[in-house]
Structure formats: structure tokens, C-alpha cells
Write an enzyme that holds these catalytic residues in place. Structure first.
Site, mmCIF file in Angstrom:
data_model
loop_
_atom_site.group_PDB
_atom_site.id
_atom_site.type_symbol
_atom_site.label_atom_id
_atom_site.label_comp_id
_atom_site.label_asym_id
_atom_site.label_seq_id
_atom_site.Cartn_x
_atom_site.Cartn_y
_atom_site.Cartn_z
ATOM 1 N N HIS A 94 9.246 -26.811 -1.491
ATOM 2 C CA HIS A 94 8.674 -27.983 -2.158
ATOM 3 C C HIS A 94 7.462 -27.612 -3.008
ATOM 4 C CE1 HIS A 94 11.321 -30.644 0.177
ATOM 5 N NE2 HIS A 94 11.298 -29.608 0.988
ATOM 6 N N LYS A 115 -13.793 0.032 -3.486
ATOM 7 C CA LYS A 115 -14.865 0.354 -2.535
ATOM 8 C C LYS A 115 -16.013 1.061 -3.255
ATOM 9 C CE LYS A 115 -12.087 0.879 1.654
ATOM 10 N NZ LYS A 115 -11.586 1.808 2.653
ATOM 11 N N GLU A 157 0.829 -1.217 0.000
ATOM 12 C CA GLU A 157 0.000 0.000 0.000
ATOM 13 C C GLU A 157 0.858 1.260 0.000
ATOM 14 O OE1 GLU A 157 -2.978 0.244 3.072
ATOM 15 O OE2 GLU A 157 -4.355 -1.026 1.957
HETATM 16 O O1 PA5 Z 1 -3.536 1.017 5.788
HETATM 17 C C1 PA5 Z 1 -4.685 1.397 5.702
HETATM 18 O O2 PA5 Z 1 -5.003 2.567 5.925
HETATM 19 C C2 PA5 Z 1 -5.787 0.421 5.358
HETATM 20 O O3 PA5 Z 1 -5.342 -0.845 5.095
HETATM 21 C C3 PA5 Z 1 -6.765 0.336 6.534
HETATM 22 O O4 PA5 Z 1 -6.087 -0.109 7.660
HETATM 23 C C4 PA5 Z 1 -7.929 -0.603 6.210
HETATM 24 O O5 PA5 Z 1 -8.525 -0.259 4.980
HETATM 25 C C5 PA5 Z 1 -8.974 -0.520 7.305
HETATM 26 O O6 PA5 Z 1 -9.482 0.786 7.413
HETATM 27 P P1 PA5 Z 1 -10.305 1.234 8.659
HETATM 28 O O7 PA5 Z 1 -9.441 1.111 9.874
HETATM 29 O O8 PA5 Z 1 -10.674 2.664 8.395
HETATM 30 O O9 PA5 Z 1 -11.514 0.359 8.758
#
Ligand code: PA5
Length: 419
Positions: free
Chosen positions: A293, A406, A272
Site C-alpha cells: 500500500h 569515518k 557490505e
Molecule cells: O561488518 C562489519 O565489519 C561492520 O559492519 C562492523 O560490524 C561495524 O562497523 C561495527 O564494527 P565494530 O564491531 O568494530 O565496532
């Protein structure tokens, strides 16, 4: 302190000096970005926080056989990684951590509901935004079971970890009287493991969160110094130099099954943070020796896309191979050797074979796995990731691409559009 060894990548690396200089400049640049609250989090954590976390964890342990941790991405992977690394995999006793809301599997939720029906449990719902579909849907499902079991006292069993100022979960937590913990507003999900997001479930599972923070504090003090031997600069510089040289995939190879979710946490952190603007090493992982393996052939002779980062820990006591009279399967040559010693030989052999086969190998070695060394490791990877992403010219702290799926899912599910 994490030690780096780049010797098995040396023939693939350019002279590292200029890359290390650029990495040091990237380190200096981190505070100029938004969402960098994690950078000094270990040294600036409010002294009262561990007390509050331990008090809540003691309540959970006293009244619950299970703590159900509801969250996705950065809101659960760190706690799961720490649990797997630091708690016994079999028969540990104490409060069990289970996880939900990290997907939309109906079958997994139904199984969990059946399991929890016969056990005392509490919920730690974790969402910074409070509106992520997967954890929000899971919270409704499992909160109904809490209500069924505990009636008006259900809210006493809910611990909500969310933004301190905004979001749907915050409003609900205030209204229903849940115990609240705050995700600092300047810390993004994937950098939040050392906040209550990770620390509360860890404490409930019996992990020493003070030791974890102490390890992270030592890491912060050590790795923010621009010394020649800073392992963060070496790791970030080496992976970016190899990326510039044409490598597209980084495989994190871990040598104990308990590292599996650490690798999942690492993948989210790097994926990310770096995967944007058409750039970024694709983070992937192997569990060794098991995956030799299944994926060993590809690693040795497949497309030469990869660099490999081998993460090892100083080993604990382990059983030795017994001597068997008659040597039925020819294994007596290993009799008396401990399994961890054999594992280490396998590591050396694999690393050399992969390096010879066109896969540069970066080695990272941590001390024995303890709460402190895991705290140190979390911080090491967070800082390495930020430096590496800045080196490649992208912002490490946003995730604009996560929104796309989303929006499409909301449209297909018919979510009302806010006017
Ligand atoms: O790194 C990030 O920001 C995302 O992976 C969030 O942790 C994930 O989408 C969960 O979001 P939230 O805590 O708002 O539910």
C-alpha cells in the site's frame, strides 16, 4: 533446509547450468580468502561456549530487567533480528533486550537513559575494533548510569564482546574486570551472528542458542555439498545471472513484521559484501502486505530495476476471520479462513503480478520459525552472499568504503591523529 523456487523468474533467466557451475567454483574458492572463520564456525564451535554463554545469560536474567546491547552494524543486527523473530513482540516477560550505539541520536539516548534509570539493567558492549565512534560514545553514556546506580559493582554488570587479542575495548575490559567474550579474529562483523556477538544477547532474551547452533550446523553440512539441488548455489547463481542481465536492485520481501530486522541484517550482509568496485545489487526490503500500500505501485509499474526475493516461513497457528451477520463490509466470503492462509494467497497473487510486471521473483521458503530454522537461515544467507560476491568478482569479506565516512567524521570532530 531452505527451499528455492525460481519458476517466477524463469522467463528472465538465461539457462542456469553455466551459472551453477560457476557458483560451485565460487563455493570452492571461499577458503582461499581471509576472514572465513565463519565458514566452519557451526561445526567447530567449542563445546564449552554454549555453557559459558548460558551461565552469563542466567546471571543477566537473574539481576536485570533489561540487557542493553551496545553495538552497530554486524555487532547488533543479528541479535536484533533473532530477538524479533523468536521472542514475542508483546508482553513476553523476562529480560528485555534494548539496543543503543547503533546511531548518534541524542534524543534516543536520552529516552533510553530515562527508561533505564528506574530499572535494573546490564550492558553487553560489542565491538570488534573497540574504537567505533557510535558504540564507544554510547558505552560511556550508559556506563555512567551503571556507575550512578551500582557504584563499585558496575563492572559486574558489563559483558564485553570484542577481539581476543587487540583493541581498546579489550584493554578496558581487562582493566575493569568486565566479563569477556571473544569475536574470533577470522570472523568479520557481518558474519558474526553465530559467535558470542549474537549468541549472548539471544540467550539473555531466552532464545535456545544450542538449537540455533544445531540448525546452523545442519546448514553447514548440507549447503557446503555441491549437489544439484543446493539452494545456496541456485540463489547465488540466479541473483548474479539477473544482475548480469541488467537488474540493479534486489528487494527482499518478507511477509511477517517479525522479519523486519532479519531484512536489515541481510541488507548489511549483502551491501557490505558486494557493493564495491562499482558493482553490486543494491539490497532493499519490503514488509508485506503493508508495503503493497506504499511501494506496490512502484514494484508493479515503476522503473524495471528490481528483482524480488520473497522469503516465507511455514505458518504458525493464526486467528480466523469471524462470520458477521448481515455482512456489513462484504467480508463474509473470507469467514473461517485463517489470516496466515489469506497472507499466503496474497503472496502468490503478488509474486505472480510482479513477475508479470517485469520483476523476476525468487522464492525462498524456510520451515516454521524456530531457533534451529533461524540458525539455518543465517548460515544460508552468509554462504549465499559469499558465493554471490565471488561470482561477481569482488572480495566478500572486506569493506574498504566504510572507512571513508569515518575518516571525514574524525577530521570534523577533531579526533587527535595518532603519530
Ligand atoms: O561488518 C562489519 O565489519 C561492520 O559492519 C562492523 O560490524 C561495524 O562497523 C561495527 O564494527 P565494530 O564491531 O568494530 O565496532
Amino acid at each position: 533446509m531452505i527451499k528455492t523456487d525460481l519458476s517466477l523468474a524463469s522467463e528472465y533467466l538465461p539457462p542456469l547450468g553455466p551459472w551453477l557451475e560457476r557458483a560451485a567454483r565460487a563455493l570452492d574458492a571461499i577458503p582461499s580468502y581471509d576472514y572465513t572463520g565463519w565458514l566452519h564456525l557451526p561445526t567447530r564451535t567449542d563445546a564449552a561456549l554454549p555453557n559459558e554463554i548460558e551461565a552469563a545469560a542466567a546471571r543477566i536474567r537473574a539481576d536485570s530487567r533489561v540487557l542493553l546491547v551496545i553495538g552497530i552494524g554486524g555487532s547488533y543486527l543479528g541479535a536484533r533480528a533473532a530477538r524479533d523473530l523468536l521472542c514475542p513482540a508483546l508482553g513476553g516477560g523476562g529480560t528485555e533486550l534494548l539496543f543503543a550505539g547503533n546511531g548518534l541520536s541524542g534524543q534516543a539516548a536520552a529516552e533510553l537513559l530515562a527508561y533505564l534509570r528506574g530499572r535494573d539493567f546490564s550492558i553487553n558492549v560489542i565491538s570488534k575494533s573497540g574504537s567505533t565512534t557510535e558504540p564507544a560514545a554510547a558505552f560511556r553514556v550508559f556506563y555512567e548510569l551503571l556507575r550512578e546506580k551500582y557504584g563499585d559493582r558496575a563492572p559486574e554488570r558489563v559483558y564485553a564482546t570484542t577481539d581476543g587479542e587487540k583493541g581498546a575495548l579489550l584493554g578496558m575490559a581487562k582493566e575493569r574486570g568486565f566479563t569477556r567474550f571473544v569475536i574470533p579474529s577470522d570472523v568479520g562483523g557481518r558474519y558474526s551472528v553465530l559467535t558470542p556477538v549474537g549468541l549472548l544477547p539471544m540467550a539473555a532474551a531466552g532464545i535456545d542458542v544450542r538449537a540455533m547452533l544445531a540448525g546452523a550446523r545442519a546448514a553447514e553440512l548440507e549447503y557446503l555439498r555441491k549437489t544439484e539441488l543446493n539452494p545456496v548455489l541456485h540463489y547465488a547463481a540466479a541473483r548474479q545471472a539477473l544482475y548480469a542481465g541488467g537488474k540493479k536492485v534486489e528487494v527482499l520481501g518478507c511477509w511477517e513484521p517479525r522479519f523486519r530486522f532479519l531484512a536489515e541484517w541481510w541488507k548489511q550482509l549483502f551491501g557490505e559484501s558486494e557493493g564495491k568496485e562499482g558493482k553490486g545489487l543494491f539490497p532493499s526490503s519490503l514488509e508485506l502486505t503493508a508495503d503493497l500500500h506504499s511501494m506496490g505501485q512502484y514494484m508493479q509499474q515503476g522503473e524495471r530495476l528490481m528483482l524480488e526475493t520473497m522469503l516465507t516461513a511455514a505458518s504458525d497457528a493464526a486467528p480466523a476471520v469471524p462470520y458477521w451477520e448481515g455482512d456489513p463490509e462484504g467480508l463474509n466470503y473470507l469467514a473461517g479462513k485463517r489470516l496466515d492462509e489469506i497472507n499466503r494467497v496474497a503472496l502468490m497473487a503478488t509474486a505472480q503480478a510482479h513477475a508479470e510486471g517485469g520483476v523476476p521473483v525468487l522464492r525462498l521458503e524456510m520451515p516454521a520459525v524456530t531457533a534451529a530454522s533461524v540458525g539455518n537461515l543465517f548460515y544460508f544467507f552468509e554462504l549465499s552472499c559469499a558465493v554471490s560476491a565471488i561470482l561477481s568478482g569482488v572480495c566478500p569479506f572486506d569493506q574498504p568504503g566504510v572507512e571513508n565516512y569515518k575518516q571525514k567524521m574524525f577530521a570534523l570532530l577533531g579526533k587527535p591523529v595518532k603519530k
